[in-house]
Design a protein around this motif. Structure first.
Motif, PDB file in Angstrom:
ATOM      1  N   GLY A  54     -11.330   3.240  25.423  1.00  0.00           N
ATOM      2  CA  GLY A  54     -10.949   4.363  26.276  1.00  0.00           C
ATOM      3  C   GLY A  54     -11.497   5.686  25.761  1.00  0.00           C
ATOM      4  N   GLU A  55     -11.458   6.691  26.608  1.00  0.00           N
ATOM      5  CA  GLU A  55     -11.912   8.036  26.247  1.00  0.00           C
ATOM      6  C   GLU A  55     -11.065   8.562  25.088  1.00  0.00           C
ATOM      7  N   GLY A  56     -11.708   8.970  24.015  1.00  0.00           N
ATOM      8  CA  GLY A  56     -11.017   9.498  22.845  1.00  0.00           C
ATOM      9  C   GLY A  56     -10.340   8.440  21.985  1.00  0.00           C
ATOM     10  N   GLU A  57     -10.526   7.168  22.321  1.00  0.00           N
ATOM     11  CA  GLU A  57      -9.887   6.085  21.568  1.00  0.00           C
ATOM     12  C   GLU A  57     -10.780   5.674  20.400  1.00  0.00           C
ATOM     13  N   SER A  58     -10.171   5.526  19.244  1.00  0.00           N
ATOM     14  CA  SER A  58     -10.928   5.097  18.073  1.00  0.00           C
ATOM     15  C   SER A  58     -10.961   3.578  18.011  1.00  0.00           C
ATOM     16  N   LEU A  59     -11.825   3.093  17.151  1.00  0.00           N
ATOM     17  CA  LEU A  59     -11.890   1.647  16.949  1.00  0.00           C
ATOM     18  C   LEU A  59     -10.566   1.139  16.387  1.00  0.00           C
ATOM     19  N   GLU A  60      -9.943   1.930  15.522  1.00  0.00           N
ATOM     20  CA  GLU A  60      -8.650   1.555  14.945  1.00  0.00           C
ATOM     21  C   GLU A  60      -7.570   1.459  16.021  1.00  0.00           C
ATOM     22  N   ALA A  61      -7.584   2.378  16.971  1.00  0.00           N
ATOM     23  CA  ALA A  61      -6.602   2.336  18.069  1.00  0.00           C
ATOM     24  C   ALA A  61      -6.802   1.084  18.910  1.00  0.00           C
ATOM     25  N   ALA A  63      -8.017  -1.712  17.743  1.00  0.00           N
ATOM     26  CA  ALA A  63      -7.589  -2.817  16.891  1.00  0.00           C
ATOM     27  C   ALA A  63      -6.076  -2.962  16.890  1.00  0.00           C
ATOM     28  N   VAL A  64      -5.365  -1.841  16.918  1.00  0.00           N
ATOM     29  CA  VAL A  64      -3.894  -1.888  16.941  1.00  0.00           C
ATOM     30  C   VAL A  64      -3.410  -2.457  18.264  1.00  0.00           C
ATOM     31  N   ARG A  65      -4.128  -2.122  19.328  1.00  0.00           N
ATOM     32  CA  ARG A  65      -3.747  -2.578  20.670  1.00  0.00           C
ATOM     33  C   ARG A  65      -3.886  -4.084  20.821  1.00  0.00           C
ATOM     34  N   LEU A  66      -4.942  -4.678  20.281  1.00  0.00           N
ATOM     35  CA  LEU A  66      -5.219  -6.105  20.458  1.00  0.00           C
ATOM     36  C   LEU A  66      -5.667  -6.731  19.166  1.00  0.00           C
ATOM     37  N   VAL A  72      -4.028  -4.441  10.833  1.00  0.00           N
ATOM     38  CA  VAL A  72      -5.100  -3.627  11.393  1.00  0.00           C
ATOM     39  C   VAL A  72      -6.412  -3.837  10.660  1.00  0.00           C
ATOM     40  N   ASP A  73      -6.370  -3.895   9.316  1.00  0.00           N
ATOM     41  CA  ASP A  73      -7.620  -4.045   8.568  1.00  0.00           C
ATOM     42  C   ASP A  73      -8.294  -5.385   8.851  1.00  0.00           C
ATOM     43  N   VAL A  74      -7.502  -6.429   9.055  1.00  0.00           N
ATOM     44  CA  VAL A  74      -8.052  -7.750   9.389  1.00  0.00           C
ATOM     45  C   VAL A  74      -8.670  -7.721  10.782  1.00  0.00           C
ATOM     46  N   THR A  75      -7.961  -7.097  11.718  1.00  0.00           N
ATOM     47  CA  THR A  75      -8.475  -6.999  13.084  1.00  0.00           C
ATOM     48  C   THR A  75      -9.744  -6.163  13.130  1.00  0.00           C
ATOM     49  N   LEU A  76      -9.770  -5.039  12.396  1.00  0.00           N
ATOM     50  CA  LEU A  76     -10.972  -4.195  12.344  1.00  0.00           C
ATOM     51  C   LEU A  76     -12.166  -4.972  11.796  1.00  0.00           C
ATOM     52  N   ALA A  77     -11.943  -5.725  10.752  1.00  0.00           N
ATOM     53  CA  ALA A  77     -13.027  -6.520  10.166  1.00  0.00           C
ATOM     54  C   ALA A  77     -13.523  -7.560  11.161  1.00  0.00           C
ATOM     55  N   ARG A  78     -12.614  -8.206  11.882  1.00  0.00           N
ATOM     56  CA  ARG A  78     -12.997  -9.232  12.855  1.00  0.00           C
ATOM     57  C   ARG A  78     -13.753  -8.614  14.037  1.00  0.00           C
ATOM     58  N   VAL A  79     -13.299  -7.453  14.522  1.00  0.00           N
ATOM     59  CA  VAL A  79     -13.982  -6.778  15.626  1.00  0.00           C
ATOM     60  C   VAL A  79     -15.379  -6.368  15.185  1.00  0.00           C
ATOM     61  N   ALA A  80     -15.500  -5.811  13.983  1.00  0.00           N
ATOM     62  CA  ALA A  80     -16.812  -5.414  13.464  1.00  0.00           C
ATOM     63  C   ALA A  80     -17.738  -6.622  13.355  1.00  0.00           C
ATOM     64  N   GLU A  81     -17.192  -7.751  12.952  1.00  0.00           N
ATOM     65  CA  GLU A  81     -17.985  -8.982  12.841  1.00  0.00           C
ATOM     66  C   GLU A  81     -18.406  -9.491  14.227  1.00  0.00           C
ATOM     67  N   LEU A  82     -17.460  -9.544  15.155  1.00  0.00           N
ATOM     68  CA  LEU A  82     -17.739 -10.057  16.498  1.00  0.00           C
ATOM     69  C   LEU A  82     -18.766  -9.210  17.240  1.00  0.00           C
ATOM     70  N   ASP A  83     -18.698  -7.887  17.031  1.00  0.00           N
ATOM     71  CA  ASP A  83     -19.554  -6.974  17.787  1.00  0.00           C
ATOM     72  C   ASP A  83     -20.729  -6.430  16.981  1.00  0.00           C
ATOM     73  N   SER A  84     -20.916  -6.942  15.778  1.00  0.00           N
ATOM     74  CA  SER A  84     -22.020  -6.504  14.907  1.00  0.00           C
ATOM     75  C   SER A  84     -22.036  -4.988  14.748  1.00  0.00           C
ATOM     76  N   THR A  88     -17.422   2.770  12.447  1.00  0.00           N
ATOM     77  CA  THR A  88     -16.242   2.761  13.311  1.00  0.00           C
ATOM     78  C   THR A  88     -16.429   3.606  14.560  1.00  0.00           C
ATOM     79  N   ALA A  89     -17.561   4.291  14.690  1.00  0.00           N
ATOM     80  CA  ALA A  89     -17.812   5.113  15.874  1.00  0.00           C
ATOM     81  C   ALA A  89     -18.260   4.226  17.032  1.00  0.00           C
ATOM     82  N   VAL A  90     -17.464   4.226  18.088  1.00  0.00           N
ATOM     83  CA  VAL A  90     -17.776   3.425  19.274  1.00  0.00           C
ATOM     84  C   VAL A  90     -17.618   4.329  20.491  1.00  0.00           C
ATOM     85  N   PRO A  91     -18.663   4.456  21.313  1.00  0.00           N
ATOM     86  CA  PRO A  91     -18.574   5.339  22.481  1.00  0.00           C
ATOM     87  C   PRO A  91     -17.547   4.850  23.505  1.00  0.00           C
TER      88      PRO A  91
END
Length: 104
Positions: A54-61, A63-66, A72-84, A88-91
């Motif tokens: 979403g607009e203004g949403e961080s990658l961490e936000a 990760a917390v949502r889903l 959170v750190d496990v989810t962030l690592a998995r998202v980074a792996e899945l999406d290469s 943490t900057a994602v448009p």
């Protein structure tokens, strides 16, 4: 020397062009459907779902949502792996694969 193929008696060039056009349209629609279904199958088989940042949403936000029950750190690592992802900057509007919270 082979002769060029000619339409059968009674078949007009308009009928042949219409048949060719309809065949091309049907083929294109089948390819689009296959592409969409392939994305769904990959998502389902990998235990992931797609989310849109979403607009203004961080990658961490995101990760917390889903999924909310995972650390959170496990989810962030998995998202980074899945999406290469390298950072943490994602448009906004980016589609990300995230771990599916409905799978165990």
């Amino acid at each position: 020397m082979p002769r060029s193929r000619r339409p059968a008696e009674g078949t007009s060039w308009r009928q042949m062009a219409a048949t060719l056009l309809l065949t091309a349209l049907a083929t294109t629609m089948l390819l689009v459907l296959a592409h969409v279904r392939t994305g769904e199958v990959i998502s389902q088989s990998a235990g992931t779902t797609v989310t849109v940042v979403g607009e203004g949403e961080s990658l961490e936000a995101s990760a917390v949502r889903l999924p909310p029950e995972a650390p959170v750190d496990v989810t962030l690592a998995r998202v980074a792996e899945l999406d290469s992802l390298d950072g943490t900057a994602v448009p906004a509007g980016s589609r990300l694969l995230v771990p599916d919270s409905t799978r165990g």
